[in-house]
Write an enzyme that holds these catalytic residues in place. Sequence first.
Site, short mmCIF file in Angstrom:
data_model
loop_
_atom_site.label_atom_id
_atom_site.label_comp_id
_atom_site.label_asym_id
_atom_site.label_seq_id
_atom_site.Cartn_x
_atom_site.Cartn_y
_atom_site.Cartn_z
N TYR A 60 10.75 -20.19 21.86
CA TYR A 60 10.56 -18.84 22.39
C TYR A 60 11.55 -18.54 23.52
CZ TYR A 60 6.45 -18.03 19.58
OH TYR A 60 5.62 -17.83 18.51
N THR B 278 7.60 -28.37 27.50
CA THR B 278 7.11 -29.26 28.56
C THR B 278 5.60 -29.05 28.69
OG1 THR B 278 7.71 -27.48 30.12
CG2 THR B 278 9.26 -29.30 29.90
N SER C 57 14.13 -25.30 30.71
CA SER C 57 12.67 -25.53 30.65
C SER C 57 12.08 -25.43 32.05
CB SER C 57 12.37 -26.93 30.11
OG SER C 57 12.86 -27.08 28.81
N THR D 227 6.07 -21.38 41.17
CA THR D 227 5.45 -20.47 42.14
C THR D 227 5.32 -19.07 41.57
OG1 THR D 227 6.53 -21.78 43.86
CG2 THR D 227 5.63 -19.64 44.52
N LEU E 25 1.76 -14.74 39.64
CA LEU E 25 1.43 -13.75 38.62
C LEU E 25 0.03 -14.00 38.06
CD1 LEU E 25 4.87 -13.62 36.77
CD2 LEU E 25 3.80 -11.74 38.03
N SER F 90 -8.73 -8.26 32.11
CA SER F 90 -8.66 -8.65 30.70
C SER F 90 -9.67 -9.74 30.41
CB SER F 90 -7.26 -9.16 30.36
OG SER F 90 -7.04 -10.39 31.00
N CYS G 93 2.48 -20.59 29.38
CA CYS G 93 3.03 -20.90 30.70
C CYS G 93 2.02 -20.95 31.84
CB CYS G 93 4.11 -19.89 31.06
SG CYS G 93 5.55 -20.02 30.00
N LYS H 208 -0.47 -24.01 32.10
CA LYS H 208 0.31 -25.26 32.17
C LYS H 208 1.02 -25.37 33.53
CE LYS H 208 4.43 -25.01 29.99
NZ LYS H 208 5.56 -25.15 30.89
P1 NAD Z 1 8.83 -23.99 22.18
O1 NAD Z 1 7.84 -25.02 21.88
O2 NAD Z 1 8.75 -22.63 21.54
O3 NAD Z 1 10.30 -24.54 21.85
C1 NAD Z 1 10.73 -25.81 22.21
C2 NAD Z 1 11.57 -26.36 21.06
O4 NAD Z 1 12.19 -27.58 21.49
C3 NAD Z 1 10.78 -26.72 19.80
O5 NAD Z 1 11.26 -25.97 18.70
C4 NAD Z 1 11.00 -28.23 19.64
O6 NAD Z 1 11.12 -28.62 18.28
C5 NAD Z 1 12.30 -28.43 20.36
N1 NAD Z 1 12.54 -29.81 20.81
C6 NAD Z 1 11.70 -30.62 21.49
N2 NAD Z 1 12.29 -31.80 21.74
C7 NAD Z 1 13.54 -31.74 21.20
C8 NAD Z 1 14.63 -32.63 21.14
N3 NAD Z 1 14.55 -33.84 21.71
N4 NAD Z 1 15.75 -32.24 20.50
C9 NAD Z 1 15.83 -31.02 19.93
N5 NAD Z 1 14.83 -30.13 19.96
C10 NAD Z 1 13.69 -30.47 20.60
O7 NAD Z 1 8.83 -23.82 23.78
P2 NAD Z 1 9.25 -22.53 24.63
O8 NAD Z 1 8.13 -21.56 24.70
O9 NAD Z 1 10.59 -22.07 24.19
O10 NAD Z 1 9.37 -23.18 26.08
C11 NAD Z 1 10.43 -24.03 26.41
C12 NAD Z 1 10.42 -24.22 27.91
O11 NAD Z 1 10.64 -22.96 28.57
C13 NAD Z 1 9.12 -24.77 28.48
O12 NAD Z 1 9.41 -25.63 29.54
C14 NAD Z 1 8.42 -23.53 28.99
O13 NAD Z 1 7.55 -23.81 30.05
C15 NAD Z 1 9.58 -22.69 29.48
N6 NAD Z 1 9.34 -21.25 29.50
C16 NAD Z 1 8.70 -20.64 28.47
C17 NAD Z 1 8.53 -19.26 28.49
C18 NAD Z 1 7.82 -18.55 27.38
O14 NAD Z 1 7.54 -17.37 27.52
N7 NAD Z 1 7.52 -19.19 26.26
C19 NAD Z 1 9.03 -18.51 29.54
C20 NAD Z 1 9.71 -19.17 30.56
C21 NAD Z 1 9.85 -20.53 30.53
C1 UDX Z 2 4.72 -15.35 31.80
C2 UDX Z 2 5.54 -14.76 32.96
O1 UDX Z 2 5.23 -13.35 33.09
C3 UDX Z 2 7.01 -14.95 32.72
O2 UDX Z 2 7.76 -14.48 33.83
C4 UDX Z 2 7.28 -16.43 32.50
O3 UDX Z 2 8.65 -16.63 32.26
C5 UDX Z 2 6.44 -16.96 31.36
O4 UDX Z 2 5.06 -16.71 31.61
P1 UDX Z 2 4.12 -14.55 29.35
O5 UDX Z 2 3.09 -15.61 29.43
O6 UDX Z 2 5.02 -14.50 28.19
O7 UDX Z 2 5.05 -14.59 30.64
O8 UDX Z 2 3.39 -13.12 29.41
P2 UDX Z 2 2.73 -12.27 30.60
O9 UDX Z 2 3.11 -10.87 30.42
O10 UDX Z 2 2.98 -12.85 31.93
O11 UDX Z 2 1.17 -12.37 30.29
C6 UDX Z 2 0.47 -13.59 30.42
C7 UDX Z 2 -1.01 -13.37 30.15
O12 UDX Z 2 -1.61 -12.60 31.19
C8 UDX Z 2 -1.28 -12.60 28.85
O13 UDX Z 2 -2.37 -13.16 28.18
C9 UDX Z 2 -1.57 -11.21 29.33
O14 UDX Z 2 -2.38 -10.49 28.44
C10 UDX Z 2 -2.30 -11.50 30.63
N1 UDX Z 2 -2.25 -10.38 31.60
C11 UDX Z 2 -1.06 -10.00 32.13
C12 UDX Z 2 -3.42 -9.75 31.98
O15 UDX Z 2 -4.50 -10.10 31.52
N2 UDX Z 2 -3.34 -8.74 32.89
C13 UDX Z 2 -2.17 -8.32 33.44
O16 UDX Z 2 -2.20 -7.38 34.26
C14 UDX Z 2 -0.99 -8.97 33.05
#
Ligand code: NAD
Ligand code: UDX
Length: 463
Positions: free
Chosen positions: A13, A93, A132, A223, A228, A270, A277, A280
């Site tokens: 993602y 992670t 990450s 943080t 948030l 909600s 995120c 975790k």
């Molecule tokens: P995800 O699970 O969607 O994607 C991670 C990918 O990494 C998977 O497809 C997995 O197969 C791959 N992977 C794992 N180990 C590997 C390796 N050794 N070699 C190659 N590929 C490998 O996770 P995500 O949601 O993209 O999140 C990734 C990181 O970004 C996390 O640390 C998360 O906390 C952070 N993050 C996520 C979001 C979000 O909205 N999802 C936002 C900000 C930060």
């Molecule tokens: C969050 C952070 O916003 C983003 O900056 C970070 O990089 C990843 O984690 P995300 O989890 O994708 O993003 O969505 P977010 O819009 O933050 O919503 C998180 C959860 O809180 C959802 O379930 C959402 O429905 C809920 N939420 C959010 C509420 O219930 N009320 C609100 O006012 C805002």
Amino acid sequence: MKVKNICCIGAGYVGGPTMAVIAQKNPDIKVTVVDINASRIAAWNHDDLEQLPIYEPGLDKVVAEARNRNLFFSTDVDAAIEAADMVFISVNTPTKTYGKGKGMAADLKYIELCARQIARVAKSDKIIVEKSTLPVRTAQAIKSILHNTGNGVKFQILSNPEFLAEGTAVADLMAPDRVLIGGEQTEDGFKAIQALVNIYATWVPQENILTTNLWSSELSKLTANAFLAQRVSSINALSELCEVTGADVNEVANAIGKDSRIGPKFLKASVGFGGSCFQKDILNLVYIAKSYGLDAVADYWEQVIIMNDHQKHRFASKIIQTLYNTISGKKIAFLGWAFKKDTNDTRESAAIYVADQLLEEQASIVVFDPKVTKQKMQSDLNYLNTRSEEDNAQYLTTVPEPYEACKDAHAIAILTEWDEFKTYDWQRIYDQMQKPAFVFDGRGILDQSQLKTIGFQVYVIGK
Ligand code: NAD
Ligand code: UDX
């Protein structure tokens, strides 16, 4: 230093959308996103853009423009690392499920595997970027793995946490509030920071690109998510008080949000926050604080999670209690399974926990979500291990159409705030339900007075 070749490990993602936008904005840089998950890479390479592995509004257009021009998706991790001058680590992670820190600490095994792979494969100097979300001081561990290769290759480590939110990932990446880059405060560290600044500066205004040291950058990400999530738990805590006092949580949120010191965003009550995120990252923060002996700090942040669990539990209990304390054999329609609208991601979605509690009372749940597959819903439930897979499949079913989900239901629960739910023919839905017909709006999106006029019994969080 001018970066010409980027590798991103992890096509999830974050890795997928982030690299798509970097490639689109930097046509002179070759960007290769690699993953060990072959089916995910195949989906990123699919001709039909509807088949991309993640759903994000606008992402298909960005991928269509850059893919096979300077954006590539591959399973050949070694080759991409070797060719790159800059390697982003964007792997998952998750919270540890075993051993020390189980249920709290971040599991860094995937990060360490990446560092070891880079150390093994690299033949030329590289900048390694932590994309990450990581516990503060992880860069030190990565550095120690990379610097012990003994083959003379030099590495610089940067922290560049990602702040995009799902459902708005492309818009967030196109116009970020800020980009944060942390690095070593040395001459080589500053050069590495500048190399990454140059990549973002092709579309992000310089004043929105913040540079700092590694530890501040790493800790800022945890943080930001803690703050948030804390706002959501704060308004959710007040929603319960509103319900017993006759106050309206939307009115309260509106009134306090007008205070410029508080601001209007993230005050929507909600059924509880979900997503991969918030929980975790707060658990991780709590664990870090505890590991430094800062129990008061840890307890303070843990309350954000405790309140969120309470809110999910409270919503399910409200349904049970309102349906005369017995839902055994009753059909309950769920509209929404994703953790928020405009995403197919269900990680930690409140819907999973509400469903689990209702299934314990032997309800029969029928779910409609515009983007989430039946398989995903079943695997989410099975992961909880509360009952057998057969029972989950029997008592929670999925339909491809909302009116069918609601037909003959005793109650409808809104678990995700998909816009389309607002536009349904609610009279038609009412006519086909058991009476009295109940709606439990866990997102506060429906027109309560219209529903009441039709004849529904309506419960809205915080009212
Ligand atoms: P995800 O699970 O969607 O994607 C991670 C990918 O990494 C998977 O497809 C997995 O197969 C791959 N992977 C794992 N180990 C590997 C390796 N050794 N070699 C190659 N590929 C490998 O996770 P995500 O949601 O993209 O999140 C990734 C990181 O970004 C996390 O640390 C998360 O906390 C952070 N993050 C996520 C979001 C979000 O909205 N999802 C936002 C900000 C930060
Ligand atoms: C969050 C952070 O916003 C983003 O900056 C970070 O990089 C990843 O984690 P995300 O989890 O994708 O993003 O969505 P977010 O819009 O933050 O919503 C998180 C959860 O809180 C959802 O379930 C959402 O429905 C809920 N939420 C959010 C509420 O219930 N009320 C609100 O006012 C805002």
